[in-house]
Scaffold this active site. Structure first.
Site, PDB file in Angstrom:
ATOM      1  N   GLY A 242       7.723 -32.120  59.812  1.00  0.00           N
ATOM      2  CA  GLY A 242       7.413 -33.006  58.684  1.00  0.00           C
ATOM      3  C   GLY A 242       8.549 -33.959  58.393  1.00  0.00           C
ATOM      4  N   PHE A 243       9.749 -33.398  58.209  1.00  0.00           N
ATOM      5  CA  PHE A 243      10.967 -34.182  57.959  1.00  0.00           C
ATOM      6  C   PHE A 243      10.848 -35.083  56.730  1.00  0.00           C
ATOM      7  CE2 PHE A 243      10.582 -33.783  62.714  1.00  0.00           C
ATOM      8  CZ  PHE A 243      11.412 -32.686  62.822  1.00  0.00           C
ATOM      9  N   ILE A 469       7.407 -25.417  58.091  1.00  0.00           N
ATOM     10  CA  ILE A 469       7.263 -26.670  58.847  1.00  0.00           C
ATOM     11  C   ILE A 469       7.993 -26.587  60.185  1.00  0.00           C
ATOM     12  CG2 ILE A 469       6.880 -28.006  56.757  1.00  0.00           C
ATOM     13  CD1 ILE A 469       9.724 -29.024  56.852  1.00  0.00           C
ATOM     14  N   ARG A 616      24.855 -17.770  51.837  1.00  0.00           N
ATOM     15  CA  ARG A 616      24.420 -16.705  52.755  1.00  0.00           C
ATOM     16  C   ARG A 616      23.422 -17.277  53.762  1.00  0.00           C
ATOM     17  NH1 ARG A 616      22.773 -11.771  49.675  1.00  0.00           N
ATOM     18  NH2 ARG A 616      24.749 -10.897  50.357  1.00  0.00           N
ATOM     19  N   LEU A 618      20.405 -16.561  55.795  1.00  0.00           N
ATOM     20  CA  LEU A 618      19.373 -15.528  55.709  1.00  0.00           C
ATOM     21  C   LEU A 618      18.951 -15.034  57.087  1.00  0.00           C
ATOM     22  CD1 LEU A 618      17.256 -17.179  52.871  1.00  0.00           C
ATOM     23  CD2 LEU A 618      18.970 -15.358  52.654  1.00  0.00           C
ATOM     24  N   LYS A 621      19.652 -16.929  63.414  1.00  0.00           N
ATOM     25  CA  LYS A 621      18.964 -17.561  64.543  1.00  0.00           C
ATOM     26  C   LYS A 621      18.143 -18.767  64.079  1.00  0.00           C
ATOM     27  CE  LYS A 621      17.214 -15.511  68.389  1.00  0.00           C
ATOM     28  NZ  LYS A 621      16.369 -14.560  69.128  1.00  0.00           N
ATOM     29  N   GLY A 692      19.077 -26.993  56.536  1.00  0.00           N
ATOM     30  CA  GLY A 692      18.215 -27.825  57.373  1.00  0.00           C
ATOM     31  C   GLY A 692      18.537 -29.302  57.309  1.00  0.00           C
ATOM     32  N   GLU A 693      19.143 -29.732  56.222  1.00  0.00           N
ATOM     33  CA  GLU A 693      19.514 -31.138  56.099  1.00  0.00           C
ATOM     34  C   GLU A 693      21.021 -31.345  56.250  1.00  0.00           C
ATOM     35  OE1 GLU A 693      15.747 -32.796  53.599  1.00  0.00           O
ATOM     36  OE2 GLU A 693      17.518 -32.358  52.438  1.00  0.00           O
TER      37      GLU A 693
HETATM   38 MO1  MOS Z   1      12.752 -33.433  53.068  1.00  0.00          MO
HETATM   39  S1  MOS Z   1      13.073 -35.447  53.360  1.00  0.00           S
HETATM   40  O1  MOS Z   1      12.752 -33.346  51.365  1.00  0.00           O
HETATM   41  O2  MOS Z   1      11.297 -33.020  53.797  1.00  0.00           O
END
Ligand code: MOS
Length: 733
Positions: A242-243, A469, A616, A618, A621, A692-693
């Protein structure tokens, strides 16, 4: 449950299941093709017809007329929906442009019609027979030209911050930098296109869709259709990326619903790749001016970051200056966002909105400044570290192990072998360079709910409208419930992505992992209380171990407790003001080695390392997978990704994956990811934050800085393609 004071010891700290690098539990379904994505509901909805979206061929203007007669007579056509027969439509809270054009056209490839037919081919064949006459208006498509008309936007966040006296501080600084950088429009270009299947039953809509935020989507669908929210159900169990492009209700979902209503049978709509780039949202281009003043010893005394971006009327700016408010020390400070009106497709969030393009600029500027100061760029960053919010002295970061990330990264990467003099290192035909950049992304916490059920057989089922996602949500949620309930992972089932489940944080802004598991934690606390009570055990001292609950010397297997009927715990994790008292951010350091072909200036990334401090972890991997994916996307931003604007007609020219290049495996070398061992008790009972970001923030600049170190050519306009380098390379004998 309300989280108002920092977490103390809790069952998650056992780390029997949480914190383990277990495989993704959805992995086997995806790799065997048995995970059903939005467009693959043929078993559930066997009689779906096909909708094909017709996009506007102008960027701005009005529809003068639509003639659907020829299309309607085309074989297999069941219905055609345009604004003329769609009925009264509202607009979603999260949409800037309408999802169905008419009579105004707000951007190129804005949907003007959906043609519904028995087969996909019939719908596609009929679509070009829809004759639309437009009255075109002049639009503005050029950010550089619109820059002078840009204004301070109305945003939830501050569009401008000022501390000290920047002008005086900068004027008085012995060493100064004043440079402007640009980042282009970018597309999410996720693997799975936007896709939905809609079915109506008694005025109630069920929508299988690919969407990151079930609750936002459900509400905005109801609002757009003008029907009660109870009559809309969204189902989104698997999402192929999705991003940020699937944060919001999009045209294919609305048109599936409208098409199904008109055809009186279920309808599936998949946006074709060539329509996606202009029909959906994108990350807007930015122009960023950065000024830094420092003492000769390398202490920043003045820093200013101004950014310009564009969007449709009523839209939002790219918040590219937000990291500059928090990352480095310095007394005199200024940040400002400027928003211009552009008639390009809608600008909106893409992975690490704000910081991703902001760091691409700031971290080149820091590299340039270090060079002016004749300082090592790692040292320059460390010297300008701050322990509290530079705009609000005294307000501490909940955790800030930025310096440790830098030091550890430099050590592991062999930074001391870097030649500070650019253009000196050769490996055959390659000029070799090393680059570094800081990584910074804020951590946000979001209210999130879940329901956890102890089944009669002693297993546990979790239900929440959280989405996966591709991030590993299924797995970390299962790990959380297993840890809380004292069960092995196999005894936990996770059901996600259904609006009939409790409302979660959703997948966005890298808050999903920490926030959604915290919601599961809260629900498990409720379930533990209910189980202990049913078993006649003391709730306060009950422990959940090895599939049993025990207290006061008695131990009862969970299956036995549930014999009298399943037991349900449901709760919402909500947050107090800890995120105001403390600044919550995630930190890291990116190191990159590139080779630049001495003749062609082709760039190859040779090595990458990220060191991250993000609370932390979670699941090491799935967290690592998130970071290497983000690093890959950062390479795309540095070297390839560029939505090319046709400035006369107002559309993105390269609207497919042949023209809009993203990295492939061959572009990406060995990647290493290190997580500092950290817990952040201020973030939630999980003590976790997002990664993730964080993983994309800074990568582009680390690549750019490595290219400079390899060649001595400084490019300030992304992407750094070989043509930009070639014209500046020193002539060789
Ligand atoms: Mo992110 S740009 O909040 O999917």
């Amino acid at each position: 449950m309300k989280f108002t004071t920092p977490a103390t010891t809790n069952p998650i700290d056992q780390l029997k299941v949480v914190g383990q690098p277990v495989d993704r539990i959805d992995g086997p379904f995806k790799t065997t093709g048995t995970a059903r994505y939005a467009y693959e509901q043929h078993e559930t909805v066997p009689d779906a017809a096909y909708g094909y979206v017709v996009g506007a061929t102008i960027a701005k203007g009005r529809i003068a007329s639509i003639d659907v007669e020829a299309a309607r007579r085309s074989p297999g056509v069941l219905a055609i929906v345009t604004y003329q027969n769609a009925g009264q439509l509202g607009k979603g809270k999260y949409n800037t442009a309408k999802l169905l054009a008419g009579p105004e056209v707000e951007h190129y490839h804005q949907a003007v019609a959906v043609v519904v037919a028995q087969t996909f081919e019939q719908a596609r064949a009929a679509a070009p027979l829809v004759k639309v006459r437009y009255v075109e208006q002049k639009g503005e498509y050029d950010l550089e030209r619109a820059k002078k008309s840009a204004r301070l936007p109305k945003t939830d966040d501050k569009p401008e911050t000022k501390h000290g006296n920047f002008a005086a501080g900068f004027a008085g600084a012995p060493v100064k930098l004043d440079a402007t950088y640009t980042t282009p429009d970018q597309s999410h270009a996720m693997m799975e296109p936007h896709a939905s299947v809609a079915a109506w039953n008694d005025g109630k809509l069920t929508l299988w869709t690919s969407n990151q935020m079930i609750h936002w989507g459900t509400q905005d669908m109801a609002k757009t259709l003008g029907i009660p929210v109870e009559n809309v159900r969204l189902i989104s169990p698997y999402i192929g990326g999705g991003f940020g492009g699937k944060l919001f209700l999009r045209a294919e979902a609305l048109l599936a619903a409208l098409g199904a209503r008109a055809a009186q049978r279920p309808v599936k709509v998949n946006l074709t790749r060539a329509v996606m780039f202009n029909n959906t949202t994108h990350r807007p281009a930015t122009i960023q001016r950065i000024r830094i003043g420092a003492t000769r010893e390398g202490r920043i005394t003045a820093i200013a970051h101004e950014s310009w971006s564009g969007d449709l009327p009523g839209g939002q700016p790219e918040t590219a200056v937000q990291q500059t408010r928090l990352l480095y020390a310095g007394e005199h400070r200024l940040t400002r966002l400027n928003l211009a009106v552009l008639d390009l497709p809608e600008a909106n969030a893409m992975r690490a909105p704000g910081e991703a393009p902001g760091m691409m600029a700031l971290e080149i500027a820091i590299d340039e400044m270090a060079e002016k100061l004749k300082m090592d760029p790692v040292t320059f960053r460390i010297v300008n570290d701050t322990t509290s919010d530079p705009e609000k002295p005294g307000r501490k970061f909940s955790q800030r192990r930025f310096v440790e990330c830098m030091r550890q990264g430099a050590e592991r990467f062999g930074w001391n072998k870097r030649n500070a003099q650019p253009g000196q290192v050769r490996d055959g035909r390659w000029l070799v360079g090393l680059g570094v950049a800081s990584a910074f992304r804020n951590n946000m916490v979001m209210k999130s709910a879940a329901r956890v059920r102890l089944e009669r057989n002693g297993s546990v089922t979790v239900e929440t409208d959280m989405t996966d996602i591709g991030t590993g949500s299924y797995t970390i949620i299962a790990q959380t419930a297993a840890e809380m309930m004292g069960l092995p992972l196999e005894r936990v089932a996770v059901k996600l992505g259904d609006s009939t489940f409790p409302v979660s944080a959703g997948s966005g802004g890298q808050w999903g992992g920490n926030s959604s598991t915290a919601g599961v934690y809260a629900a498990c606390v409720k379930l533990r209380e209910a189980i202990a009570a049913r078993a006649g055990l003391d709730v306060a001292t009950a422990e959940f171990v090895d599939g049993a609950v025990r207290a006061g010397g008695r131990s009862v297997p969970l299956a036995q407790v549930a014999q009298g009927g399943e037991i349900v715990g449901e709760d919402t994790m909500e947050y107090g003001d800890l995120d105001k008292k403390f600044q919550q951010s995630t930190f890291g350091a990116h190191f990159v080695e590139v080779g630049v072909d001495v003749d062609t200036c082709e760039v190859r990334v040779r090595r990458m390392l990220a060191v991250c401090a993000a609370g932390r972890i979670l699941n090491p991997k799935s967290a690592r997978s998130q970071v290497i994916g983000a690093m890959t996307m950062g390479v795309g931003a540095a070297l390839m990704e560029d939505l090319v604007v046709d400035k006369r007609r107002g559309f993105f020219v390269n609207h497919d994956l042949a023209g809009y290049e993203v990295p492939v495996h061959a572009d990406i070398p060995h990647q290493e990811v290190v997580f500092l061992d950290e817990t952040d008790p201020v973030s939630s009972p999980m003590k976790a934050k997002g990664v993730g970001e964080l993983g994309i923030c800074g990568v582009g600049a680390a690549v750019a800085n490595a290219i400079y170190n390899a060649t001595g050519v400084r490019i300030r306009d992304y992407p750094i393609t070989l043509d930009k380098l070639l014209s500046k390379m020193p002539l060789r004998a």
